[in-house]
Design a protein around this motif. Structure first.
Motif, PDB file in Angstrom:
ATOM      1  N   LEU A 159       0.840  -1.203   0.000  1.00 26.84           N
ATOM      2  CA  LEU A 159       0.000   0.000   0.000  1.00 26.84           C
ATOM      3  C   LEU A 159       0.877   1.256   0.000  1.00 26.84           C
ATOM      4  CD1 LEU A 159      -2.767  -1.138   2.535  1.00 26.84           C
ATOM      5  CD2 LEU A 159      -2.963  -0.981   0.029  1.00 26.84           C
ATOM      6  N   HIS A 160       1.985   1.186   0.718  1.00 27.02           N
ATOM      7  CA  HIS A 160       2.912   2.323   0.739  1.00 27.02           C
ATOM      8  C   HIS A 160       3.687   2.439  -0.575  1.00 27.02           C
ATOM      9  CE1 HIS A 160       6.102   5.080   2.042  1.00 27.02           C
ATOM     10  NE2 HIS A 160       6.902   4.253   1.389  1.00 27.02           N
ATOM     11  N   ASP A 161       4.246   1.326  -1.035  1.00 30.61           N
ATOM     12  CA  ASP A 161       5.088   1.356  -2.245  1.00 30.61           C
ATOM     13  C   ASP A 161       4.319   1.870  -3.457  1.00 30.61           C
ATOM     14  OD1 ASP A 161       7.242   0.295  -0.864  1.00 30.61           O
ATOM     15  OD2 ASP A 161       6.907  -1.765  -1.540  1.00 30.61           O
ATOM     16  N   ALA A 162       3.049   1.441  -3.559  1.00 32.71           N
ATOM     17  CA  ALA A 162       2.235   1.871  -4.703  1.00 32.71           C
ATOM     18  C   ALA A 162       2.056   3.390  -4.678  1.00 32.71           C
ATOM     19  CB  ALA A 162       0.875   1.168  -4.676  1.00 32.71           C
ATOM     20  N   TRP A 163       2.000   3.933  -3.481  1.00 34.64           N
ATOM     21  CA  TRP A 163       1.916   5.386  -3.316  1.00 34.64           C
ATOM     22  C   TRP A 163       3.272   6.033  -3.614  1.00 34.64           C
ATOM     23  CZ3 TRP A 163       4.473   8.229   0.656  1.00 34.64           C
ATOM     24  CH2 TRP A 163       4.077   9.564   0.793  1.00 34.64           C
ATOM     25  N   ALA A 164       4.329   5.480  -3.033  1.00 32.24           N
ATOM     26  CA  ALA A 164       5.658   6.077  -3.164  1.00 32.24           C
ATOM     27  C   ALA A 164       6.109   6.112  -4.626  1.00 32.24           C
ATOM     28  CB  ALA A 164       6.669   5.298  -2.319  1.00 32.24           C
ATOM     29  N   VAL A 165       5.824   5.055  -5.367  1.00 27.29           N
ATOM     30  CA  VAL A 165       6.303   5.011  -6.758  1.00 27.29           C
ATOM     31  C   VAL A 165       5.578   6.068  -7.604  1.00 27.29           C
ATOM     32  CG1 VAL A 165       4.767   3.207  -7.710  1.00 27.29           C
ATOM     33  CG2 VAL A 165       7.098   3.422  -8.562  1.00 27.29           C
ATOM     34  N   GLU A 166       4.309   6.253  -7.329  1.00 24.09           N
ATOM     35  CA  GLU A 166       3.561   7.287  -8.063  1.00 24.09           C
ATOM     36  C   GLU A 166       4.006   8.687  -7.617  1.00 24.09           C
ATOM     37  OE1 GLU A 166       1.849   6.713 -10.603  1.00 24.09           O
ATOM     38  OE2 GLU A 166       1.492   4.555 -10.442  1.00 24.09           O
ATOM     39  N   LEU A 167       4.223   8.838  -6.323  1.00 25.60           N
ATOM     40  CA  LEU A 167       4.640  10.154  -5.814  1.00 25.60           C
ATOM     41  C   LEU A 167       6.022  10.537  -6.340  1.00 25.60           C
ATOM     42  CD1 LEU A 167       4.209  12.587  -3.855  1.00 25.60           C
ATOM     43  CD2 LEU A 167       5.493  11.256  -2.169  1.00 25.60           C
ATOM     44  N   PRO A 207       2.837  17.205  -6.704  1.00 26.14           N
ATOM     45  CA  PRO A 207       1.807  16.798  -7.668  1.00 26.14           C
ATOM     46  C   PRO A 207       0.398  16.977  -7.100  1.00 26.14           C
ATOM     47  CG  PRO A 207       2.784  14.866  -6.653  1.00 26.14           C
ATOM     48  CD  PRO A 207       3.548  16.037  -6.128  1.00 26.14           C
ATOM     49  N   ASP A 208      -0.552  16.955  -8.000  1.00 27.61           N
ATOM     50  CA  ASP A 208      -1.954  17.100  -7.631  1.00 27.61           C
ATOM     51  C   ASP A 208      -2.408  15.830  -6.890  1.00 27.61           C
ATOM     52  OD1 ASP A 208      -4.660  17.738  -7.616  1.00 27.61           O
ATOM     53  OD2 ASP A 208      -4.967  16.677  -9.524  1.00 27.61           O
ATOM     54  N   PRO A 209      -2.946  15.980  -5.662  1.00 27.59           N
ATOM     55  CA  PRO A 209      -3.296  14.785  -4.875  1.00 27.59           C
ATOM     56  C   PRO A 209      -4.396  13.933  -5.516  1.00 27.59           C
ATOM     57  CG  PRO A 209      -4.000  16.795  -3.747  1.00 27.59           C
ATOM     58  CD  PRO A 209      -3.176  17.226  -4.907  1.00 27.59           C
ATOM     59  N   ALA A 210      -5.336  14.555  -6.208  1.00 31.56           N
ATOM     60  CA  ALA A 210      -6.432  13.779  -6.807  1.00 31.56           C
ATOM     61  C   ALA A 210      -5.881  12.856  -7.890  1.00 31.56           C
ATOM     62  CB  ALA A 210      -7.486  14.720  -7.380  1.00 31.56           C
ATOM     63  N   GLU A 211      -4.967  13.401  -8.675  1.00 29.95           N
ATOM     64  CA  GLU A 211      -4.381  12.609  -9.762  1.00 29.95           C
ATOM     65  C   GLU A 211      -3.504  11.488  -9.178  1.00 29.95           C
ATOM     66  OE1 GLU A 211      -1.268  12.306 -13.148  1.00 29.95           O
ATOM     67  OE2 GLU A 211      -1.013  13.823 -11.564  1.00 29.95           O
ATOM     68  N   LEU A 212      -2.801  11.813  -8.095  1.00 29.50           N
ATOM     69  CA  LEU A 212      -1.959  10.827  -7.414  1.00 29.50           C
ATOM     70  C   LEU A 212      -2.824   9.684  -6.894  1.00 29.50           C
ATOM     71  CD1 LEU A 212       0.960  10.265  -6.343  1.00 29.50           C
ATOM     72  CD2 LEU A 212       0.320  11.498  -4.266  1.00 29.50           C
ATOM     73  N   LYS A 213      -3.950  10.036  -6.335  1.00 35.33           N
ATOM     74  CA  LYS A 213      -4.832   9.018  -5.774  1.00 35.33           C
ATOM     75  C   LYS A 213      -5.384   8.107  -6.881  1.00 35.33           C
ATOM     76  CE  LYS A 213      -8.408   7.817  -2.623  1.00 35.33           C
ATOM     77  NZ  LYS A 213      -9.445   8.131  -1.703  1.00 35.33           N
ATOM     78  N   ALA A 214      -5.728   8.708  -8.001  1.00 36.87           N
ATOM     79  CA  ALA A 214      -6.268   7.917  -9.116  1.00 36.87           C
ATOM     80  C   ALA A 214      -5.223   6.903  -9.603  1.00 36.87           C
ATOM     81  CB  ALA A 214      -6.692   8.842 -10.250  1.00 36.87           C
ATOM     82  N   ALA A 215      -3.982   7.364  -9.706  1.00 38.06           N
ATOM     83  CA  ALA A 215      -2.904   6.480 -10.177  1.00 38.06           C
ATOM     84  C   ALA A 215      -2.659   5.370  -9.167  1.00 38.06           C
ATOM     85  CB  ALA A 215      -1.623   7.283 -10.399  1.00 38.06           C
ATOM     86  N   TRP A 216      -2.674   5.727  -7.887  1.00 39.78           N
ATOM     87  CA  TRP A 216      -2.469   4.731  -6.816  1.00 39.78           C
ATOM     88  C   TRP A 216      -3.590   3.690  -6.850  1.00 39.78           C
ATOM     89  CZ3 TRP A 216      -5.578   3.656  -2.449  1.00 39.78           C
ATOM     90  CH2 TRP A 216      -4.996   2.836  -1.467  1.00 39.78           C
ATOM     91  N   THR A 217      -4.824   4.178  -6.968  1.00 37.88           N
ATOM     92  CA  THR A 217      -5.983   3.281  -6.962  1.00 37.88           C
ATOM     93  C   THR A 217      -5.888   2.276  -8.118  1.00 37.88           C
ATOM     94  OG1 THR A 217      -7.276   5.057  -6.000  1.00 37.88           O
ATOM     95  CG2 THR A 217      -8.514   3.223  -6.926  1.00 37.88           C
ATOM     96  N   ALA A 218      -5.556   2.776  -9.289  1.00 38.21           N
ATOM     97  CA  ALA A 218      -5.465   1.892 -10.458  1.00 38.21           C
ATOM     98  C   ALA A 218      -4.413   0.809 -10.221  1.00 38.21           C
ATOM     99  CB  ALA A 218      -5.118   2.708 -11.703  1.00 38.21           C
ATOM    100  N   ARG A 219      -3.281   1.215  -9.689  1.00 38.90           N
ATOM    101  CA  ARG A 219      -2.182   0.284  -9.435  1.00 38.90           C
ATOM    102  C   ARG A 219      -2.593  -0.768  -8.387  1.00 38.90           C
ATOM    103  NH1 ARG A 219       3.542   0.309 -10.018  1.00 38.90           N
ATOM    104  NH2 ARG A 219       3.737   2.263 -11.147  1.00 38.90           N
ATOM    105  N   VAL A 220      -3.209  -0.280  -7.315  1.00 43.49           N
ATOM    106  CA  VAL A 220      -3.606  -1.184  -6.231  1.00 43.49           C
ATOM    107  C   VAL A 220      -4.682  -2.160  -6.719  1.00 43.49           C
ATOM    108  CG1 VAL A 220      -4.767  -1.279  -3.981  1.00 43.49           C
ATOM    109  CG2 VAL A 220      -2.905   0.359  -4.368  1.00 43.49           C
ATOM    110  N   GLU A 221      -5.662  -1.642  -7.436  1.00 38.39           N
ATOM    111  CA  GLU A 221      -6.746  -2.520  -7.898  1.00 38.39           C
ATOM    112  C   GLU A 221      -6.236  -3.608  -8.837  1.00 38.39           C
ATOM    113  OE1 GLU A 221      -9.753   0.133  -9.348  1.00 38.39           O
ATOM    114  OE2 GLU A 221     -10.628   0.413  -7.323  1.00 38.39           O
TER     115      GLU A 221
END
Lengths: 337, 254
Positions: B105-113, B192-206
């Motif tokens: 959950l962290h890595d998917a966020w960190a890589v996008e961030l 970066p824009d948090p909404a866009e970051l969240k979308a990218a994270w969600t796609a990766r996690v799903e």
């Protein structure tokens, strides 16, 4: 790291069994010895005497176990390293030890044993590992002392192994020695910071030297008179120097380092002999060494328990990995079919 | 850079640095105790990278703050309420499954961030991100692969990671919070824009959860507070252990 106790007389395995040698075997053995004498490397598919194979399996696997068990006393301080730079260095060091274990197990596997089998022996308490790791690391200075003294002693033992007659072991040792000598310098630098620090830090450094000095000397194994397998191992070029020769080299190299640190080696009989150019040192207490080999060291039980717990707790993870791999393979087969 | 922006960047850098440090610490607790030798090496390696990131980030935070605090001063001389890491990363290891879920959950966020921070208008942050992103790409592959193995492994492993996922999911909301000061950093092109970051994270996690045959938990109530210094009971013990020597010997250099 290194295993001592390899040459203890109670060890099984290195002596060739007393049986008749056929003419073919005698010819093969002669040819084998010629190659060893000519400093050719023996490779996994080459013919080798059974005793040579057994000795190597025992030595390499004990060495691998020592690396793995050795991760525990040092790992004990990873979460408590006093600066981030020290933390990173220690993490990297412990990771190196794991890597050494990995390629030593691989070297052992080239001799026809599996890693699972060897690890099983360790967990069952049947395999030996360096008893230096049955001593505890109660203070931060122990991390410095291990690097400086234990890795220092390991290097003395291991550099000659880079020329060991068995190719895979010799090649693994080249890389291991490079990393160990880095660890040794790191450990010494850590001790230097303590020795030049506050009175409390200096006390910590001296205390660690007091506890690690004699166990480090014992790492070279029993004295030459007590050593069972030296001559055969020397002829096979698995061993190049005797235990006592290596121990003397270590003492000669280390005493001036302790002096530079301003620390006192805990041996009232230690003195320099200008005639021989060597340091003379007091008698080693082999009773303690033998007790630790028997399992009575301060941490023997804890070390094996920790390894067993890691293995048992991880069983479901390994099973899952195997199950998943099998599912993947089935899918691939279906697609191919 | 304006003072306000500098302060905001200090706060952000500290949060990211603390998050890396605390997670690196948790992973380093595995050292010598992992399910197999390869994992011992891998987890230690990721811990090493994360502490490395923390060092760069805390050093930069100290420079931005301008009060003479270096990486060690920041790491070793702050108490719980001054730590700014995500609550997710201070959660205990429990078992290998929990550790892997937390990590993924962290890595998917960190890589996008970090991928996006490479284009930050703040050159130092962009430089740190460029180094970190190369490493976190491996981290997310490692934790993602394990999540798939465990999710789609045995019944036991599936149950264990499903439990961990349910337990840790409420800590993921905090990763996408942005306060007013950070909004200014977004506007300045530093973050970066948090909404866009969240979308990218969600796609990766799903995608990974799907492959792992795990259901994505519903977004219910999210635990928050780490970024403001409001932590769980776990962090105090972690810091007590980590900070023991510099606290016990305050005048010593190591």
């Amino acid at each position: 790291m290194y295993t001592q106790g390899l040459d203890a007389k109670t060890e099984q395995g290195a002596q060739p069994s007393p049986r008749l040698v056929t003419e073919d075997e005698a010819r093969l053995q002669g040819r084998f010895q010629e190659r060893v004498d000519a400093e050719e490397k023996i490779e996994p598919r080459d013919w080798m005497p059974e005793g040579y194979r057994r000795t190597l399996v025992r030595q390499i696997s004990q060495h691998a176990h020592s690396e793995i068990v050795g991760m525990l006393p040092e790992g004990n301080w990873v979460t408590r390293a006093p600066t981030l730079r020290r933390k990173v260095a220690l993490l990297a060091k412990v990771q190196d030890e794991g890597g050494h274990g990995l390629y030593l197990y691989s070297a052992a596997e080239t001799l026809g044993v599996s890693r699972d089998e060897l690890v099983g022996q360790l967990l069952a308490g049947k395999a030996k590992y360096s008893s230096i790791f049955n001593y505890p690391t109660p203070t931060w200075a122990d991390i410095g002392a291990i690097g400086w003294l234990v890795d220092g002693a390991a290097i003395m033992n291991q550099v000659p192994l880079c020329r060991c007659s068995y190719g895979p072991y010799a090649r693994a040792m080249v890389r291991i020695c490079r990393e160990e000598s880095f660890h040794q310098r790191q450990g010494y630098e850590l001790m230097l910071a303590l020795a030049q620090g506050t009175p409390e830090q200096k006390r910590m450094a001296q205390d660690a030297l007091n506890r690690w000095w004699w166990p480090s000397l014992m790492m070279f194994g029993p004295s030459d008179e007590q050593s069972a397998h030296s001559s055969q191992n020397m002829a096979w070029k698995i061993k190049r120097f005797s235990n006592d020769e290596l121990r003397q080299r270590f003492v000669d190299a280390t005493v001036p380092q302790a002096e530079f640190l301003g620390l006192t080696i805990p041996d009232p009989e230690l003195r320099f002999n200008a005639g021989t150019g060597h340091y003379e040192f007091g008698a080693i207490d082999w009773t303690e060494f033998n007790e630790i080999l028997k399992g009575n060291g301060p941490c023997n039980r804890e070390r094996i328990e920790a390894r067993r717990k890691a293995w048992d707790d991880g069983a479901w993870v390994r099973e899952a990995a195997v199950a998943h791999a099998a599912k993947r393979q089935q899918c691939a087969l279906k697609k191919a079919g | 850079m304006s003072t306000d922006l500098k302060e905001a960047l200090f706060a952000f850098t500290l949060r990211l640095g603390d998050t890396s440090l605390v997670l690196g610490h948790r992973l380093s607790e595995w050292c010598g105790h992992a399910p197999e030798l390869e994992e011992d090496i891998a987890l230690t390696n990721v811990a090493l990278d994360l502490v490395g990131h923390a060092r760069m980030l805390l050093t930069y935070a100290g420079e931005l703050e301008g009060k003479g605090r270096d990486e060690d001063r920041l790491a070793y001389r702050r108490d719980v309420f001054d730590y700014r890491n995500h609550l997710l990363v201070e959660q205990p290891n429990r078992d290998f499954g929990h550790t892997i879920v937390r990590q993924f959950l962290h890595d998917a966020w960190a890589v996008e961030l970090y991928g996006r921070l490479c284009a930050s208008t703040d050159e130092t942050l962009a430089g740190i991100a460029a180094k970190a992103v190369k490493e976190v790409r491996y981290h997310v592959r490692h934790s993602g692969d394990w999540l798939v193995r465990l999710g789609d492994g045995t019944e036991i492993s599936h149950a264990k990671v499903a439990d961990a996922l349910g337990r840790l999911w409420p800590y993921t909301g905090e990763m996408f919070e942005r306060d007013e000061a950070e909004q200014a950093l977004v506007a300045a092109g530093i973050l970066p824009d948090p909404a866009e970051l969240k979308a990218a994270w969600t796609a990766r996690v799903e995608a990974v959860l799907g492959e792992a045959t795990l259901d994505r938990p519903a977004d219910g109530w999210m635990q928050k507070g780490g970024r403001r210094g409001e932590h769980s009971e776990h962090l105090g013990y972690l810091l007590a252990e980590m900070q023991f020597l510099p606290r016990a010997y305050p005048d010593a250099n190591w």
